[in-house]
Write a protein that holds these residues in place. Structure first.
Motif, mmCIF file in Angstrom:
data_model
loop_
_atom_site.group_PDB
_atom_site.id
_atom_site.type_symbol
_atom_site.label_atom_id
_atom_site.label_comp_id
_atom_site.label_asym_id
_atom_site.label_seq_id
_atom_site.Cartn_x
_atom_site.Cartn_y
_atom_site.Cartn_z
ATOM 1 N N VAL A 82 23.128 39.004 -38.596
ATOM 2 C CA VAL A 82 23.229 38.776 -37.154
ATOM 3 C C VAL A 82 24.692 38.492 -36.798
ATOM 4 O O VAL A 82 25.366 37.732 -37.511
ATOM 5 N N GLN A 83 25.157 39.101 -35.722
ATOM 6 C CA GLN A 83 26.531 38.883 -35.276
ATOM 7 C C GLN A 83 26.665 37.406 -34.846
ATOM 8 O O GLN A 83 25.975 36.970 -33.922
ATOM 9 N N PRO A 84 27.522 36.636 -35.528
ATOM 10 C CA PRO A 84 27.503 35.182 -35.347
ATOM 11 C C PRO A 84 27.892 34.692 -33.943
ATOM 12 O O PRO A 84 27.362 33.686 -33.473
ATOM 13 N N GLU A 85 28.791 35.406 -33.277
ATOM 14 C CA GLU A 85 29.200 34.949 -31.941
ATOM 15 C C GLU A 85 28.132 35.286 -30.905
ATOM 16 O O GLU A 85 27.828 34.480 -30.012
ATOM 17 N N ASP A 86 27.546 36.462 -31.039
ATOM 18 C CA ASP A 86 26.507 36.887 -30.087
ATOM 19 C C ASP A 86 25.309 35.937 -30.133
ATOM 20 O O ASP A 86 24.752 35.556 -29.099
ATOM 21 N N VAL A 87 24.905 35.577 -31.357
ATOM 22 C CA VAL A 87 23.688 34.760 -31.477
ATOM 23 C C VAL A 87 23.917 33.372 -30.881
ATOM 24 O O VAL A 87 23.043 32.807 -30.233
ATOM 25 N N ASP A 140 18.227 34.354 -39.435
ATOM 26 C CA ASP A 140 19.085 35.331 -40.114
ATOM 27 C C ASP A 140 18.951 35.163 -41.627
ATOM 28 O O ASP A 140 19.419 34.178 -42.196
ATOM 29 N N VAL A 141 18.294 36.122 -42.257
ATOM 30 C CA VAL A 141 18.059 36.028 -43.706
ATOM 31 C C VAL A 141 19.213 36.667 -44.487
ATOM 32 O O VAL A 141 19.458 36.342 -45.640
ATOM 33 N N GLY A 142 19.932 37.540 -43.851
ATOM 34 C CA GLY A 142 20.956 38.340 -44.543
ATOM 35 C C GLY A 142 22.040 37.507 -45.200
ATOM 36 O O GLY A 142 22.488 36.490 -44.659
ATOM 37 N N ILE A 143 22.425 37.940 -46.379
ATOM 38 C CA ILE A 143 23.584 37.359 -47.063
ATOM 39 C C ILE A 143 24.465 38.528 -47.468
ATOM 40 O O ILE A 143 24.120 39.279 -48.378
ATOM 41 N N ASN A 144 25.550 38.715 -46.762
ATOM 42 C CA ASN A 144 26.446 39.837 -47.047
ATOM 43 C C ASN A 144 27.841 39.276 -47.324
ATOM 44 O O ASN A 144 28.343 38.463 -46.545
ATOM 45 N N ARG A 145 28.408 39.709 -48.433
ATOM 46 C CA ARG A 145 29.735 39.198 -48.804
ATOM 47 C C ARG A 145 30.813 40.167 -48.326
ATOM 48 O O ARG A 145 30.772 41.357 -48.628
ATOM 49 N N LEU A 146 31.754 39.652 -47.537
ATOM 50 C CA LEU A 146 32.857 40.490 -47.049
ATOM 51 C C LEU A 146 34.131 40.144 -47.796
ATOM 52 O O LEU A 146 34.429 38.960 -48.013
ATOM 53 N N VAL A 183 24.689 31.426 -41.170
ATOM 54 C CA VAL A 183 24.944 31.922 -42.533
ATOM 55 C C VAL A 183 26.394 31.599 -42.862
ATOM 56 O O VAL A 183 27.283 32.002 -42.116
ATOM 57 N N PRO A 184 26.656 30.835 -43.912
ATOM 58 C CA PRO A 184 25.663 30.189 -44.782
ATOM 59 C C PRO A 184 25.099 28.919 -44.146
ATOM 60 O O PRO A 184 25.547 28.529 -43.069
ATOM 61 N N GLY A 185 24.122 28.313 -44.805
ATOM 62 C CA GLY A 185 23.606 27.009 -44.361
ATOM 63 C C GLY A 185 22.336 27.085 -43.543
ATOM 64 O O GLY A 185 21.938 26.099 -42.916
ATOM 65 N N GLY A 186 21.696 28.267 -43.508
ATOM 66 C CA GLY A 186 20.441 28.390 -42.764
ATOM 67 C C GLY A 186 19.271 28.589 -43.712
ATOM 68 O O GLY A 186 18.749 27.628 -44.288
ATOM 69 N N ALA A 207 16.155 40.655 -41.684
ATOM 70 C CA ALA A 207 16.241 40.758 -43.152
ATOM 71 C C ALA A 207 16.533 42.205 -43.498
ATOM 72 O O ALA A 207 15.699 42.924 -44.022
ATOM 73 N N LEU A 208 17.741 42.626 -43.161
ATOM 74 C CA LEU A 208 18.137 44.029 -43.265
ATOM 75 C C LEU A 208 19.117 44.288 -44.396
ATOM 76 O O LEU A 208 19.159 45.383 -44.951
ATOM 77 N N GLY A 209 19.949 43.287 -44.694
ATOM 78 C CA GLY A 209 21.042 43.523 -45.635
ATOM 79 C C GLY A 209 22.148 44.364 -45.014
ATOM 80 O O GLY A 209 22.822 45.108 -45.708
#
Ligand code: NDP
Length: 313
Positions: free
Chosen positions: A265-270, A228-234, A280-283, A208-210
């Motif tokens: 969280v890096q999606p491929e690594d996790v 993964d709590v983070g929600i970051n818009r790219l 993310v999204p959907g978690g 939960a870092l942002g």
């Protein structure tokens, strides 16, 4: 082996089904839970959040109303409104959508909410209840994280949990809940040394870092559960290319929608390294609104049982 995906949308639907039954039972006693949402100014994101909360209320049969104040609203305007909502019998939950504009003393406003109607769990009384393990209203996102773990049958007792982030709305309360569920908990923040090494000791890692995709493979113990709590818009192509290894599906989505969401969280690594994780999204996201609804129903029951009890004394 690919990690198990913890599907927040599915868990949210299960919780909603249970709430429908509870709301039905309350209705048979002549009670309809009610939520008032308070929003200030023109922030488009907070408009969307409030709208989706009101929609969720309607879909469950919770009474709801929304109060939109002008951008130049004062602390006094909000205190007046909150006092009015505190006094209204049909309102069980009061939600103050954050952030509030600069001129408003947000702490004073949050503190003015009746703790029995504080469905966000931000009032010092509810924070005290949480810390001391008493019944009260628990912040929605942390409560949702525990629901994900519990309903996915991921054991917490005796496990080592590491929480990345120490905010009042996510990091601290989720750490407290994990502690109450008998995890051994470490809380990390921007001054923590050897962050990746500490994170790697976790059986349950909460991010939960942002900070978009900051939690990479070296933060994850093989087989760990990663929330993964983070929600970051790219919105920039370069950013996506820098953060993910296979950017094509992300770029396609961005072209269609104008932006994409990525977690902390890096999606491929996790996917490669964890045992289970929330996407993310959907978690975690879907759980936050579900727990707001659950808190409103809880508040409706708590307030009535307090009154029933006192009227029999
Ligand atoms: P805050 O910005 O309030 O807190 C972030 C925390 O992360 C702080 O404690 C900060 O440390 C720490 N931190 C930031 N950068 C680093 C770093 N480089 N190294 C170590 N620690 C760091 O954020 P929130 O807790 O409000 O939200 C976190 C994320 O969760 C955001 O992406 C937000 O959008 C998302 N969120 C999602 C919700 C949902 O429903 N899914 C609900 C709420 C939030 P320090 O205290 O030292 O500054």
């Amino acid at each position: 082996m690919s990690a198990r995906v913890l599907d927040g949308n599915k868990i949210r639907e299960d919780i909603k089904d249970e709430l429908v039954q509870e709301i039905e039972a309350l209705r048979s006693l002549g009670i309809q839970p009610g939520l008032a949402a308070v929003r200030v100014g023109v922030n488009p994101a907070s408009k969307i959040y409030v709208r989706s909360k009101i929609k969720a209320c309607e879909s469950l049969g919770i009474f709801s109303e929304s109060h939109d104040l002008a951008e130049d609203a004062t602390t006094e305007d909000l205190l007046y409104l909150v006092a009015n909502l505190n006094g209204r019998e049909e309102i069980d939950g009061i939600l103050i959508q954050l952030p509030l504009p600069e001129q408003v003393d947000a702490k004073r406003v949050l503190q003015a909410v009746d703790p029995n109607k504080d469905v966000d769990g931000f009032h010092p009384v509810n924070i005290g209840n949480l810390v001391s393990g008493r019944e009260g209203l628990v912040p929605c996102t942390p409560a949702g994280i525990i629901e994900i773990l519990r309903r996915s049958e991921i054991p917490i007792l005796g496990k080592r949990a590491v929480v990345l982030g120490r905010s009042d709305i996510v990091g601290k309360p989720v750490a407290m809940l994990l502690l109450h569920h008998h995890a051994t908990v470490t809380i990390c923040h921007s001054k923590t040394r050897n962050l990746a090494e500490v994170a790697r000791s976790a059986d349950i890692l909460v991010a939960a870092l942002g900070r978009p995709a900051m939690v990479t493979s070296d933060f994850i113990q093989p087989g760990a559960t990663v929330i993964d709590v983070g929600i970051n818009r790219l919105t920039k192509v370069d950013e996506i290319k820098r953060l993910v290894r296979n950017p094509d599906p992300w770029l396609a989505k961005m072209e269609a929608k104008g932006s994409v969401l990525i977690g902390d969280v890096q999606p491929e690594d996790v996917q490669e390294k964890a045992g289970a994780y929330t996407p993310v999204p959907g978690g975690v996201g879907p759980l936050t609104i579900a727990m707001l609804m659950a808190n409103t129903v809880h508040a409706a029951r708590m307030r009535r049982s307090v009154r029933f009890a006192s009227s029999h004394q």
